[in-house]
Design a protein around this motif. Structure first.
Motif, mmCIF file in Angstrom:
data_model
loop_
_atom_site.group_PDB
_atom_site.id
_atom_site.type_symbol
_atom_site.label_atom_id
_atom_site.label_comp_id
_atom_site.label_asym_id
_atom_site.label_seq_id
_atom_site.Cartn_x
_atom_site.Cartn_y
_atom_site.Cartn_z
ATOM 1 N N GLY A 268 -2.853 1.307 15.043
ATOM 2 C CA GLY A 268 -3.670 2.460 14.658
ATOM 3 C C GLY A 268 -2.928 3.529 13.900
ATOM 4 O O GLY A 268 -3.468 4.616 13.662
ATOM 5 N N HIS A 269 -1.687 3.253 13.501
ATOM 6 C CA HIS A 269 -0.901 4.202 12.699
ATOM 7 C C HIS A 269 -0.324 3.462 11.500
ATOM 8 O O HIS A 269 0.870 3.138 11.464
ATOM 9 C CB HIS A 269 0.216 4.836 13.530
ATOM 10 C CG HIS A 269 -0.278 5.684 14.647
ATOM 11 N ND1 HIS A 269 -0.835 6.936 14.442
ATOM 12 C CD2 HIS A 269 -0.327 5.472 15.983
ATOM 13 C CE1 HIS A 269 -1.190 7.456 15.601
ATOM 14 N NE2 HIS A 269 -0.893 6.590 16.547
ATOM 15 N N PRO A 270 -1.173 3.182 10.504
ATOM 16 C CA PRO A 270 -0.723 2.366 9.378
ATOM 17 C C PRO A 270 0.478 2.968 8.657
ATOM 18 O O PRO A 270 0.637 4.193 8.581
ATOM 19 C CB PRO A 270 -1.954 2.338 8.460
ATOM 20 C CG PRO A 270 -3.109 2.625 9.363
ATOM 21 C CD PRO A 270 -2.586 3.567 10.393
ATOM 22 N N LEU A 271 1.310 2.081 8.134
ATOM 23 C CA LEU A 271 2.434 2.506 7.302
ATOM 24 C C LEU A 271 1.889 3.299 6.136
ATOM 25 O O LEU A 271 1.008 2.839 5.406
ATOM 26 C CB LEU A 271 3.197 1.272 6.822
ATOM 27 C CG LEU A 271 4.511 1.481 6.078
ATOM 28 C CD1 LEU A 271 5.549 2.147 6.979
ATOM 29 C CD2 LEU A 271 5.037 0.147 5.558
ATOM 30 N N ASN A 285 1.504 -6.776 -2.837
ATOM 31 C CA ASN A 285 0.151 -7.297 -2.688
ATOM 32 C C ASN A 285 -0.105 -7.768 -1.259
ATOM 33 O O ASN A 285 -1.200 -7.588 -0.708
ATOM 34 C CB ASN A 285 -0.080 -8.438 -3.681
ATOM 35 C CG ASN A 285 -0.133 -7.953 -5.122
ATOM 36 O OD1 ASN A 285 -0.566 -6.830 -5.390
ATOM 37 N ND2 ASN A 285 0.315 -8.793 -6.044
ATOM 38 N N ALA A 286 0.925 -8.354 -0.616
ATOM 39 C CA ALA A 286 0.766 -8.818 0.766
ATOM 40 C C ALA A 286 0.634 -7.650 1.732
ATOM 41 O O ALA A 286 -0.134 -7.714 2.700
ATOM 42 C CB ALA A 286 1.957 -9.700 1.157
ATOM 43 N N PRO A 292 -4.719 -2.210 4.508
ATOM 44 C CA PRO A 292 -5.443 -1.650 3.362
ATOM 45 C C PRO A 292 -5.267 -0.152 3.171
ATOM 46 O O PRO A 292 -5.406 0.342 2.043
ATOM 47 C CB PRO A 292 -6.908 -1.996 3.686
ATOM 48 C CG PRO A 292 -6.832 -3.159 4.622
ATOM 49 C CD PRO A 292 -5.599 -2.944 5.433
ATOM 50 N N GLU A 293 -4.965 0.587 4.240
ATOM 51 C CA GLU A 293 -4.808 2.037 4.106
ATOM 52 C C GLU A 293 -3.457 2.440 3.541
ATOM 53 O O GLU A 293 -3.272 3.595 3.155
ATOM 54 C CB GLU A 293 -5.004 2.707 5.468
ATOM 55 C CG GLU A 293 -6.410 2.620 6.021
ATOM 56 C CD GLU A 293 -6.526 3.303 7.368
ATOM 57 O OE1 GLU A 293 -6.554 4.545 7.407
ATOM 58 O OE2 GLU A 293 -6.568 2.597 8.393
ATOM 59 N N VAL A 335 0.324 -5.862 -10.302
ATOM 60 C CA VAL A 335 0.101 -5.244 -8.989
ATOM 61 C C VAL A 335 -1.118 -4.340 -9.077
ATOM 62 O O VAL A 335 -1.210 -3.499 -9.983
ATOM 63 C CB VAL A 335 1.329 -4.416 -8.532
ATOM 64 C CG1 VAL A 335 1.067 -3.771 -7.181
ATOM 65 C CG2 VAL A 335 2.571 -5.282 -8.488
ATOM 66 N N ASN A 336 -2.014 -4.475 -8.129
ATOM 67 C CA ASN A 336 -3.148 -3.556 -8.041
ATOM 68 C C ASN A 336 -2.709 -2.359 -7.203
ATOM 69 O O ASN A 336 -3.107 -2.181 -6.047
ATOM 70 C CB ASN A 336 -4.358 -4.247 -7.419
ATOM 71 C CG ASN A 336 -5.583 -3.356 -7.406
ATOM 72 O OD1 ASN A 336 -5.679 -2.408 -8.190
ATOM 73 N ND2 ASN A 336 -6.503 -3.636 -6.509
ATOM 74 N N ALA A 337 -1.868 -1.517 -7.804
ATOM 75 C CA ALA A 337 -1.254 -0.403 -7.076
ATOM 76 C C ALA A 337 -2.199 0.790 -7.027
ATOM 77 O O ALA A 337 -3.076 0.973 -7.885
ATOM 78 C CB ALA A 337 0.060 -0.002 -7.738
#
Length: 528
Positions: A268-271, A285-286, A292-293, A335-337
């Protein structure tokens, strides 16, 4: 924690010391801004107090009899005894200080009171909120107490503003809110009283240490805070994201990075963010798929000119912006950055050219649905006065979002002040230099606080010295705590994940530290 701090929008500044030889100033109107004088600090050696503290120390005076007044922001690393009056068991200590030297109060003498008094006045006028912070360590029983006292009448009487009953802890930051005393000219002292031993054979106590004192202040008025909080657009990143991110170079291992991102996402604490350069596209990409956040930042090391970090200033800025982005386009397409870093450490570019080039680059990228991170100055650069000249770039970013709900942003770098110094302990001129920049910028363009800033290279030391994983974890925790006071900072990329090589230089590789950093982040955010 960040959400709590954002509610008050503290822009805490930790600068050098301003000293003026003036008469005590009258209380200023709340809207006035403090200005630190640039005259040198007078050489004032510490004065030992009389036995029993029978006489209060007089304020420090200049040759003409006027008192010496220190203006905010204020700091003292206690590298010397200058400016302090010590009484009782206080002494300067170079053996067990947090960093260099600090003050130590010997607690083995019982039934005694020891004071450490700052001789100059400290001016709190013209500020909106202020906080005293310092590092402390102690081994004192519950018969003892530690107090922070202020005087509003030059030292004739003292007000206790903070008290601790006993203390048994290693080095930690301690904060005292002084907002109630804004608009005043104060004096400051520390006071420690030791009591009786609890039992006859009670072991002797160690004492009390302090180091790295700072008085920080907020640059936003109450009205500005209320206006910002009432606005529809939030300031800063989502509260659940980590401040820390990672900086990847070619050769970085995919599994440890994705494992960390997955672990934090599931907790619950995304990078918060990951930045990669050429050769890390697959990892970026991985990470986005697993988390996703997480904000993905990409910088291509090559373009149509080969391996170039900086645009060509011999071209007109609008022409060069078109050429530069066209040549980067096929590499960025890998890359879809969320953000593409436009350049890297181009410190010799004239500011006026950089302004025009940045605005035109934002316009072109925006038409393509891409968001940019601009500038990427070397740590310690540019000069503070030059940074405020970039205000038109911020104004364009505010007025022209690159995507729905997203603005173009800014990239800055930060490293340690010495090869063996943690970045979180490198002070305002390097580790936290962004605060110097934003002092001038926000005074000119307050809404610039809404433009995201990513510290796209943040490293302990010079990025080459090998620190232990425990030191890196401590650095990340301390730097995270600092950045939570800066709502315009959306995250930092920890240098570095990936092996050194002939093309990348002798950089450190912190891959082995990633499991401990995951533990550290989960512990830190879990405690919020």
């Amino acid at each position: 924690m960040r959400a709590k701090l954002l509610s008050s929008l503290f822009i805490l500044l930790l600068l050098g010391v301003g000293v003026t030889a003036i008469h005590l100033p009258p209380t200023l109107a709340q809207g006035d801004s403090p200005v630190a004088a640039l005259t040198p600090t007078p050489v004032v050696m510490a004065i030992p107090g009389p036995a029993g503290n029978q006489l209060p120390p007089a304020p420090l005076a200049n040759l003409d009899g006027s008192p010496v007044v220190m203006h905010l922001p204020f700091s003292d690393t206690f590298n010397s005894e200058q400016g302090w009056f010590y009484d009782g068991q206080w002494r300067l200590d170079s053996q067990s200080a947090y960093d260099g030297t600090g003050w130590f109060m010997d607690g083995t003498r019982r039934n005694s009171t020891s004071t450490l008094t700052y001789l100059p006045y400290i001016d709190l006028t013209g500020i909106f909120s202020t906080q005293l912070t310092y590092r402390q360590k102690g081994l004192l029983p519950e018969t003892d107490f530690i107090a922070v006292d202020l005087s509003l009448d030059g030292g004739l009487t003292w007000i206790m503003v903070d008290q601790q009953i006993g203390l048994d802890q290693d080095w930690a930051m301690h904060a005292v809110d002084l907002t109630e005393y804004r608009g005043q000219v104060i004096r400051l002292r520390f006071r420690v009283s030791t009591g009786q031993q609890l039992v006859f054979d009670q072991p002797e106590t160690g004492g009390y240490w302090i180091d790295d004192l700072n008085i920080l202040y907020a640059t936003f008025s109450v009205a500005m805070i209320a206006e910002a909080e009432a606005a529809e657009a939030p300031i800063g990143p989502p509260a659940n994201l980590t401040e820390m991110g990672l900086h990847l170079i070619v050769g970085a291992q995919k599994s440890p990075v994705v494992d960390l991102a997955t672990r934090l996402e599931e907790a619950g604490h995304p990078l918060g963010t990951v930045k990669g350069t050429s050769g890390t596209e697959d990892i970026l990409n991985a990470v986005k798929e697993a988390s996703p956040e997480t904000t993905i930042v990409y910088r291509s090391l090559v373009n149509g000119d080969g391996r170039q970090d900086c645009p060509n200033v011999w071209h007109a800025p609008d022409v060069e912006a078109q050429r530069w982005l066209d040549e980067l386009a096929p590499y960025w397409a890998k890359v879809n950055a969320d953000y593409y870093e436009l350049m890297n450490e181009c410190n010799t570019i004239p500011i006026d050219w950089l302004v025009s080039f940045s605005i035109e680059s934002m316009r072109i990228a925006g038409e393509r649905g891409q968001c940019l991170l601009l500038f990427s100055f070397t740590t310690g650069q540019p000069e503070v006065s030059a940074f405020a000249q970039l205000a038109p770039v911020y104004q364009y970013a505010l007025n022209h979002p690159c995507q729905p709900g997203r603005m173009h942003g800014v990239a800055l770098h930060a490293y340690g002040v010495q090869p063996t110094t943690l970045v979180s302990e490198s002070g305002i001129y390097l580790g936290l230099r962004h605060r110097l920049f934003y002092t001038a910028l926000l005074a000119q363009l307050p809404d610039a606080i809404r433009v995201p800033v990513y510290l796209t290279e943040v490293g302990a030391g010079d990025g080459r010295h090998q620190f232990s994983c425990q030191d890196i974890a401590r650095d990340v925790t301390q730097y995270t705590q600092e950045l939570e006071y800066d709502p315009y900072i959306w995250g930092f990329h920890l240098w570095n994940i990936g092996p050194p090589g002939t093309q990348t230089g002798d950089w450190v590789d912190l891959t082995v530290c990633l499991p401990l950093l995951g533990d550290t982040l989960l512990s830190y955010y879990g405690a919020q």
